[in-house]
Design a protein around this motif. Structure first.
Motif, PDB file in Angstrom:
ATOM      1  N   LYS A 219      66.056  32.800  15.611  1.00 32.40           N
ATOM      2  CA  LYS A 219      65.610  31.974  14.924  1.00 32.40           C
ATOM      3  C   LYS A 219      65.885  31.966  13.089  1.00 32.40           C
ATOM      4  O   LYS A 219      65.804  31.676  11.665  1.00 32.40           O
ATOM      5  CB  LYS A 219      63.920  32.029  15.068  1.00 32.40           C
ATOM      6  N   LYS A 220      66.302  33.251  12.919  1.00 37.86           N
ATOM      7  CA  LYS A 220      66.632  33.611  11.249  1.00 37.86           C
ATOM      8  C   LYS A 220      67.946  34.249  11.589  1.00 37.86           C
ATOM      9  O   LYS A 220      69.063  35.629  12.130  1.00 37.86           O
ATOM     10  CB  LYS A 220      65.881  35.231  10.853  1.00 37.86           C
ATOM     11  N   SER A 221      68.929  32.756  11.121  1.00 34.04           N
ATOM     12  CA  SER A 221      70.611  33.111  11.673  1.00 34.04           C
ATOM     13  C   SER A 221      70.636  33.795  10.551  1.00 34.04           C
ATOM     14  O   SER A 221      70.536  33.511   9.384  1.00 34.04           O
ATOM     15  CB  SER A 221      70.450  31.732  11.395  1.00 34.04           C
ATOM     16  N   GLY A 222      71.842  34.394  10.969  1.00 33.16           N
ATOM     17  CA  GLY A 222      72.520  35.856   9.983  1.00 33.16           C
ATOM     18  C   GLY A 222      72.260  37.312  10.606  1.00 33.16           C
ATOM     19  O   GLY A 222      72.874  38.327  10.178  1.00 33.16           O
ATOM     20  N   THR A 223      71.173  37.045  10.566  1.00 33.59           N
ATOM     21  CA  THR A 223      70.378  37.953  10.916  1.00 33.59           C
ATOM     22  C   THR A 223      70.276  39.183  12.145  1.00 33.59           C
ATOM     23  O   THR A 223      70.212  38.575  12.833  1.00 33.59           O
ATOM     24  CB  THR A 223      68.912  39.097   9.993  1.00 33.59           C
ATOM     25  N   ILE A 224      70.948  40.233  12.287  1.00 27.60           N
ATOM     26  CA  ILE A 224      70.800  40.735  13.695  1.00 27.60           C
ATOM     27  C   ILE A 224      70.752  41.888  13.709  1.00 27.60           C
ATOM     28  O   ILE A 224      71.087  42.990  12.951  1.00 27.60           O
ATOM     29  CB  ILE A 224      72.439  40.818  13.905  1.00 27.60           C
TER      30      ILE A 224
END
Ligand SMILES: [Zn+2]
Ligand SMILES: [Zn+2]
Lengths: 209, 105
Positions: free
Chosen positions: A39-44
């Protein structure tokens, strides 16, 4: 009368080692777990590395529902060590769930027991060093009348009532194997009749000259 | 295939040694050419590490099976990782020749 029983019981578990049925510890069926639906796009988030022994402690304690004492016997580590490994395992799983991390199961110091068999014909004990190959005959006498220790029905499984701890007599120093769940002070020294204590506890060190 | 048998002496009439790490001899039997080689165990008297050193010795001979009376927990894990089969015979009176005869049956 009672003492004789206890001693016989101990020697039953202590002398013929192979009778200590060791449960086969299976490697995990997968190499890890991947999260989905970030749900927090961009953070892996960083991957969590769950060691084999941590996986094994979870399997024994939370899947097989054994207590820490029993799990420590199976993993062949002390109980404090088992508790530490298990705590680490849970912490990592929680971290992965909360952060949405991938879990990679790897490494660690645990080895996987091979399966053990006994031959009913010649009486020998042997293991299967090749996990993938099926064993059908005794390697010594070729008899096919062999018994696999690890495939006993669940309800016949031995309950673990022994551990690596030792009871010691504070008076004469006589030692015997400690039985799980039975306080040492209820054990009576077979040499002098005194009540025993756990070896390795601070006060036993002083006494054991 | 080579099989190591822990032996109390250096002849086929010797009895099996029930100890692995501190046995007197290793009888290394070759099932193909039927030859036996008796290796004195240099680790017999060492204070510590007799087991792992003995594993090294037999592993260096490309042994695929080891026959003894007993293996310690550490030895079991070592041999497991080397994929060497362990066979335990709980009969101290068995001679090396008798065991070899069983293997040849
Ligand atoms: Zn057999
Ligand atoms: Zn006493």
């Amino acid at each position: 009368m009672f003492i004789i029983f206890v001693l016989n019981y101990c020697s039953y578990y202590m002398s013929p080692r192979p009778l200590r049925l060791r449960k086969i510890s299976n490697p995990p069926p997968v190499s890890g777990f991947k999260p989905y639906g970030n749900k927090k796009s961009g953070t892996i988030p960083d991957s969590i590395f769950l060691h084999y022994e941590e996986y094994e402690s979870l399997r024994l304690c939370d899947y097989e529902m054994l207590n820490h004492h029993q799990a420590s016997v199976i993993m062949d580590v002390s109980r404090p060590t088992l508790t530490r490994i298990y705590a680490k395992a849970r912490q990592k799983i929680a971290q992965a769930l909360v952060q949405g991390s991938q879990i990679i199961i790897e490494g660690g110091k645990v080895y996987f027991d091979s399966e053990w068999f006994t031959c009913k014909s010649c009486g020998c004990y042997f293991n299967n060093p090749e996990k993938d190959a099926e064993i059908k005959n005794c390697p010594l006498c070729r008899s096919s009348d062999i018994l696999n220790f690890d495939h006993k029905p669940l309800d016949q499984e031995e309950t673990i009532t022994y551990c690596q701890d030792v009871c010691i007599c504070p008076d004469c120093g006589h030692e015997q194997q400690h039985q799980f769940g039975r306080p040492c002070r209820e054990e009576i020294c077979s040499e002098c009749g005194k009540n025993m204590i756990r070896k390795g506890t601070p006060h036993s060190g002083k006494i054991n000259k | 295939m080579k099989v190591a048998i822990t032996s109390t002496g250096n002849s086929p009439e010797s009895k099996i040694d029930q100890r692995f790490g501190r046995c007197s001899y290793f009888a290394v039997y070759d099932t193909e050419n039927k030859g036996i080689e008796f290796l004195p165990n240099p680790n017999k008297e060492v204070q510590e590490g007799a087991g792992p050193a003995s594993v090294q010795l037999v592993a260096s001979r490309n042994v695929q099976k080891i026959i003894s009376g007993e293996f310690g927990i550490k030895i079991k894990s070592l041999l497991d990782s080397l994929k060497i089969q362990m066979i335990m015979i709980k009969e101290p009176e068995k001679t090396i020749q008798e065991i070899i005869d069983m293997l040849n049956k």
